[in-house]
Design a protein around this motif. Structure first.
Motif, PDB file in Angstrom:
ATOM      1  N   PHE A  92       0.824  -1.209   0.000  1.00  0.00           N
ATOM      2  CA  PHE A  92       0.000   0.000   0.000  1.00  0.00           C
ATOM      3  C   PHE A  92       0.859   1.260   0.000  1.00  0.00           C
ATOM      4  CE2 PHE A  92      -2.350   3.342   2.360  1.00  0.00           C
ATOM      5  CZ  PHE A  92      -3.321   3.583   1.383  1.00  0.00           C
ATOM      6  N   ASN A  93       1.969   1.190   0.713  1.00  0.00           N
ATOM      7  CA  ASN A  93       2.846   2.356   0.805  1.00  0.00           C
ATOM      8  C   ASN A  93       3.425   2.739  -0.555  1.00  0.00           C
ATOM      9  OD1 ASN A  93       3.329   4.161   2.840  1.00  0.00           O
ATOM     10  ND2 ASN A  93       5.233   3.219   3.517  1.00  0.00           N
ATOM     11  N   ALA A  94       3.542   1.746  -1.451  1.00  0.00           N
ATOM     12  CA  ALA A  94       4.043   2.032  -2.796  1.00  0.00           C
ATOM     13  C   ALA A  94       3.152   3.043  -3.501  1.00  0.00           C
ATOM     14  CB  ALA A  94       4.140   0.749  -3.606  1.00  0.00           C
ATOM     15  N   LEU A  95       1.842   2.954  -3.235  1.00  0.00           N
ATOM     16  CA  LEU A  95       0.899   3.907  -3.816  1.00  0.00           C
ATOM     17  C   LEU A  95       1.110   5.305  -3.234  1.00  0.00           C
ATOM     18  CD1 LEU A  95      -1.554   4.064  -5.771  1.00  0.00           C
ATOM     19  CD2 LEU A  95      -3.022   3.731  -3.768  1.00  0.00           C
ATOM     20  N   LEU A  96       1.326   5.368  -1.917  1.00  0.00           N
ATOM     21  CA  LEU A  96       1.597   6.653  -1.259  1.00  0.00           C
ATOM     22  C   LEU A  96       2.917   7.247  -1.728  1.00  0.00           C
ATOM     23  CD1 LEU A  96       0.571   6.310   2.512  1.00  0.00           C
ATOM     24  CD2 LEU A  96      -0.577   7.574   0.692  1.00  0.00           C
ATOM     25  N   ILE A  97       3.914   6.387  -1.906  1.00  0.00           N
ATOM     26  CA  ILE A  97       5.224   6.851  -2.372  1.00  0.00           C
ATOM     27  C   ILE A  97       5.099   7.514  -3.739  1.00  0.00           C
ATOM     28  CG2 ILE A  97       7.490   6.070  -3.195  1.00  0.00           C
ATOM     29  CD1 ILE A  97       7.384   3.913  -0.981  1.00  0.00           C
ATOM     30  N   LEU A 182       4.421  11.419  12.838  1.00  0.00           N
ATOM     31  CA  LEU A 182       4.674  12.685  12.133  1.00  0.00           C
ATOM     32  C   LEU A 182       6.078  13.203  12.436  1.00  0.00           C
ATOM     33  CD1 LEU A 182       2.197  15.615  11.750  1.00  0.00           C
ATOM     34  CD2 LEU A 182       4.529  16.071  12.469  1.00  0.00           C
ATOM     35  N   ILE A 183       6.447  13.181  13.716  1.00  0.00           N
ATOM     36  CA  ILE A 183       7.786  13.646  14.107  1.00  0.00           C
ATOM     37  C   ILE A 183       8.857  12.727  13.539  1.00  0.00           C
ATOM     38  CG2 ILE A 183       9.329  14.054  16.072  1.00  0.00           C
ATOM     39  CD1 ILE A 183       6.762  14.745  17.691  1.00  0.00           C
ATOM     40  N   PHE A 184       8.592  11.432  13.596  1.00  0.00           N
ATOM     41  CA  PHE A 184       9.512  10.433  13.048  1.00  0.00           C
ATOM     42  C   PHE A 184       9.796  10.703  11.576  1.00  0.00           C
ATOM     43  CE2 PHE A 184       9.431   6.369  10.605  1.00  0.00           C
ATOM     44  CZ  PHE A 184      10.689   5.910  10.922  1.00  0.00           C
ATOM     45  N   SER A 185       8.756  11.028  10.817  1.00  0.00           N
ATOM     46  CA  SER A 185       8.935  11.306   9.390  1.00  0.00           C
ATOM     47  C   SER A 185       9.610  12.660   9.180  1.00  0.00           C
ATOM     48  CB  SER A 185       7.582  11.282   8.671  1.00  0.00           C
ATOM     49  OG  SER A 185       7.753  11.405   7.283  1.00  0.00           O
ATOM     50  N   ALA A 186       9.231  13.645   9.999  1.00  0.00           N
ATOM     51  CA  ALA A 186       9.756  15.001   9.825  1.00  0.00           C
ATOM     52  C   ALA A 186      11.259  15.087  10.057  1.00  0.00           C
ATOM     53  CB  ALA A 186       9.026  15.967  10.755  1.00  0.00           C
ATOM     54  N   ILE A 187      11.794  14.278  10.973  1.00  0.00           N
ATOM     55  CA  ILE A 187      13.230  14.389  11.270  1.00  0.00           C
ATOM     56  C   ILE A 187      14.093  13.909  10.113  1.00  0.00           C
ATOM     57  CG2 ILE A 187      12.946  14.269  13.781  1.00  0.00           C
ATOM     58  CD1 ILE A 187      14.457  11.283  12.254  1.00  0.00           C
ATOM     59  N   HIS A 188      13.505  13.209   9.155  1.00  0.00           N
ATOM     60  CA  HIS A 188      14.266  12.798   7.975  1.00  0.00           C
ATOM     61  C   HIS A 188      14.430  13.938   6.971  1.00  0.00           C
ATOM     62  CE1 HIS A 188      13.189   8.841   9.622  1.00  0.00           C
ATOM     63  NE2 HIS A 188      14.205   8.372   8.935  1.00  0.00           N
ATOM     64  N   LEU A 189      13.692  15.037   7.184  1.00  0.00           N
ATOM     65  CA  LEU A 189      13.835  16.262   6.385  1.00  0.00           C
ATOM     66  C   LEU A 189      13.676  16.016   4.882  1.00  0.00           C
ATOM     67  CD1 LEU A 189      16.862  17.879   8.282  1.00  0.00           C
ATOM     68  CD2 LEU A 189      14.430  18.348   8.598  1.00  0.00           C
ATOM     69  N   GLN A 190      12.672  15.196   4.537  1.00  0.00           N
ATOM     70  CA  GLN A 190      12.379  14.929   3.128  1.00  0.00           C
ATOM     71  C   GLN A 190      10.869  15.010   2.913  1.00  0.00           C
ATOM     72  OE1 GLN A 190      15.263  11.235   3.049  1.00  0.00           O
ATOM     73  NE2 GLN A 190      14.580  11.651   0.958  1.00  0.00           N
ATOM     74  N   PHE A 191      10.414  16.025   2.165  1.00  0.00           N
ATOM     75  CA  PHE A 191       8.980  16.131   1.902  1.00  0.00           C
ATOM     76  C   PHE A 191       8.508  15.024   0.980  1.00  0.00           C
ATOM     77  CE2 PHE A 191       5.565  17.440  -0.969  1.00  0.00           C
ATOM     78  CZ  PHE A 191       4.545  17.626  -0.040  1.00  0.00           C
ATOM     79  N   GLY A 193       8.295  11.833   0.331  1.00  0.00           N
ATOM     80  CA  GLY A 193       8.479  10.608   1.098  1.00  0.00           C
ATOM     81  C   GLY A 193       7.945  10.774   2.508  1.00  0.00           C
ATOM     82  N   PHE A 194       7.479  11.979   2.816  1.00  0.00           N
ATOM     83  CA  PHE A 194       7.011  12.288   4.166  1.00  0.00           C
ATOM     84  C   PHE A 194       5.807  11.423   4.566  1.00  0.00           C
ATOM     85  CE2 PHE A 194       4.180  14.500   7.074  1.00  0.00           C
ATOM     86  CZ  PHE A 194       5.039  14.872   8.095  1.00  0.00           C
ATOM     87  N   PHE A 195       4.807  11.328   3.702  1.00  0.00           N
ATOM     88  CA  PHE A 195       3.570  10.634   4.060  1.00  0.00           C
ATOM     89  C   PHE A 195       3.729   9.115   4.136  1.00  0.00           C
ATOM     90  CE2 PHE A 195       2.231  14.772   2.454  1.00  0.00           C
ATOM     91  CZ  PHE A 195       1.429  15.193   3.504  1.00  0.00           C
ATOM     92  N   PRO A 196       4.404   8.468   3.188  1.00  0.00           N
ATOM     93  CA  PRO A 196       4.612   7.022   3.345  1.00  0.00           C
ATOM     94  C   PRO A 196       5.464   6.689   4.567  1.00  0.00           C
ATOM     95  CG  PRO A 196       5.776   7.864   1.402  1.00  0.00           C
ATOM     96  CD  PRO A 196       4.860   8.938   1.856  1.00  0.00           C
ATOM     97  N   ARG A 197       6.431   7.556   4.888  1.00  0.00           N
ATOM     98  CA  ARG A 197       7.254   7.310   6.072  1.00  0.00           C
ATOM     99  C   ARG A 197       6.420   7.492   7.347  1.00  0.00           C
ATOM    100  NH1 ARG A 197      10.960  10.545   4.852  1.00  0.00           N
ATOM    101  NH2 ARG A 197      12.312   9.078   3.768  1.00  0.00           N
ATOM    102  N   MET A 198       5.489   8.447   7.320  1.00  0.00           N
ATOM    103  CA  MET A 198       4.611   8.647   8.477  1.00  0.00           C
ATOM    104  C   MET A 198       3.701   7.436   8.672  1.00  0.00           C
ATOM    105  SD  MET A 198       2.190  11.904   9.484  1.00  0.00           S
ATOM    106  CE  MET A 198       1.006  11.695   8.135  1.00  0.00           C
ATOM    107  N   LEU A 199       3.204   6.862   7.558  1.00  0.00           N
ATOM    108  CA  LEU A 199       2.373   5.665   7.666  1.00  0.00           C
ATOM    109  C   LEU A 199       3.155   4.521   8.296  1.00  0.00           C
ATOM    110  CD1 LEU A 199      -0.209   4.042   7.095  1.00  0.00           C
ATOM    111  CD2 LEU A 199       0.734   3.499   4.842  1.00  0.00           C
ATOM    112  N   LEU A 200       4.389   4.341   7.862  1.00  0.00           N
ATOM    113  CA  LEU A 200       5.220   3.297   8.456  1.00  0.00           C
ATOM    114  C   LEU A 200       5.375   3.518   9.955  1.00  0.00           C
ATOM    115  CD1 LEU A 200       8.116   2.784   5.868  1.00  0.00           C
ATOM    116  CD2 LEU A 200       6.363   1.125   6.508  1.00  0.00           C
TER     117      LEU A 200
END
Length: 286
Positions: A92-97, A182-191, A193-200
């Motif tokens: 599913f994340n492939a679709l978000l990516i 959200l914080i976990f994804s934000a610290i990677h500093l990449q928009f 890819g932000f949403f699939p990383r947040m889902l993970l």
């Protein structure tokens, strides 16, 4: 920790100090460059997160991670369900990516879009440099740093420390999970890819919430990262066809199937762990 890693690069990998800039921009041609970079990433990434979490737990909160309880709450059947959840999540994340990678900004924000895209290209360049393994040794080092250390350190800090705190502060477990993600994804500093990383991050959070064991999110994180590293290496060996830069590698139907698998997997995971706790309470009452 990354500073220590950088200082150790010269004596351990014989890379001159004047080559450090090219090393950390992914342009180094030194034969030990990739191993040195992975070494620095391991210290500055996964290990640093792990030590930061330990400091917070031991000296700030004056608490204990209670590893005996974490291990007690772990079951191998749960690990199988975790694998199922991650298979569905990856599909599913492939679709978000793909969606996130192709987000278009309004004209008035075109400057911001350009900056974010340039940053994404730099990040992709670094990722390709890190994972363009020339031999089995580099591949194993990549699995250790990108898979094991990142999974252990990041989950220890985000799910083991931050998520319970946000759960406590907000009074809502779901808000705590999604804020942490959200914080976990934000610290990677990449928009991009932000949403699939947040889902993970949210998947890892629910695995922890429903089980009470950090072993599950750590295992899931390692599975996710290691899977990508293995695919990249197999692609280089010509065993599979996988391009880390391609974002449309899964059809919508397979992505939706993945969503169904993920939801059902989490549901069964929750029920199994709840049943386990109910049985333990019943046994205690006998």
């Amino acid at each position: 920790m990354q500073g220590i890693g950088i200082l150790l690069i010269n004596p351990l990998f014989s890379i001159p100090l004047d080559e450090m800039v090219s090393l950390f921009t992914g342009e180094s041609q030194h034969p030990n460059g990739r191993m040195a970079f992975l070494f620095a990433q391991g210290l500055g990434g996964g290990l640093a997160f792990f030590l930061a979490a330990l400091v917070i737990i031991k000296w700030v909160d004056k608490a204990d991670i209670e590893w005996k309880q974490q291990i007690y709450n772990f079951r191998f059947t749960g690990l199988g369900l975790t694998l199922l959840v991650m298979v569905g999540g990856v599909l599913f994340n492939a679709l978000l990516i793909d969606w996130n990678a192709n987000v278009k900004f309004p004209e008035m924000l075109s400057g911001l879009e350009q900056v974010l895209k340039e940053k994404e290209e730099m990040a992709m360049g670094m990722t390709k440099f890190l994972t363009d393994f020339d031999n089995v040794g580099e591949f194993l080092m990549g699995l250790l740093v990108i898979g094991l250390l990142a999974g252990l350190g990041e989950e220890f800090l985000f799910r083991g420390v931050l998520q319970p705190k946000l759960h406590l502060y907000t009074g809502n477990a779901h808000i705590g999970i999604w804020l942490t993600a959200l914080i976990f994804s934000a610290i990677h500093l990449q928009f991009y890819g932000f949403f699939p990383r947040m889902l993970l991050g949210a998947i890892f959070g629910y695995l922890y919430l429903y089980s009470g064991s950090l072993i599950y999110p750590i295992a899931a994180h390692i599975m996710n990262n290691a899977f990508t590293v293995i695919l990249v290496y197999l692609n280089k060996l010509g065993k599979v066809n996988f391009d880390i830069e391609e974002t449309d590698q899964v059809s919508i139907s397979f992505a939706l199937l993945g969503l169904l698998i993920m939801i059902l997997g989490i549901k069964v995971f929750k029920e199994k762990n709840q049943q386990q706790r109910d049985n333990e309470k019943l046994a205690e009452g006998i």
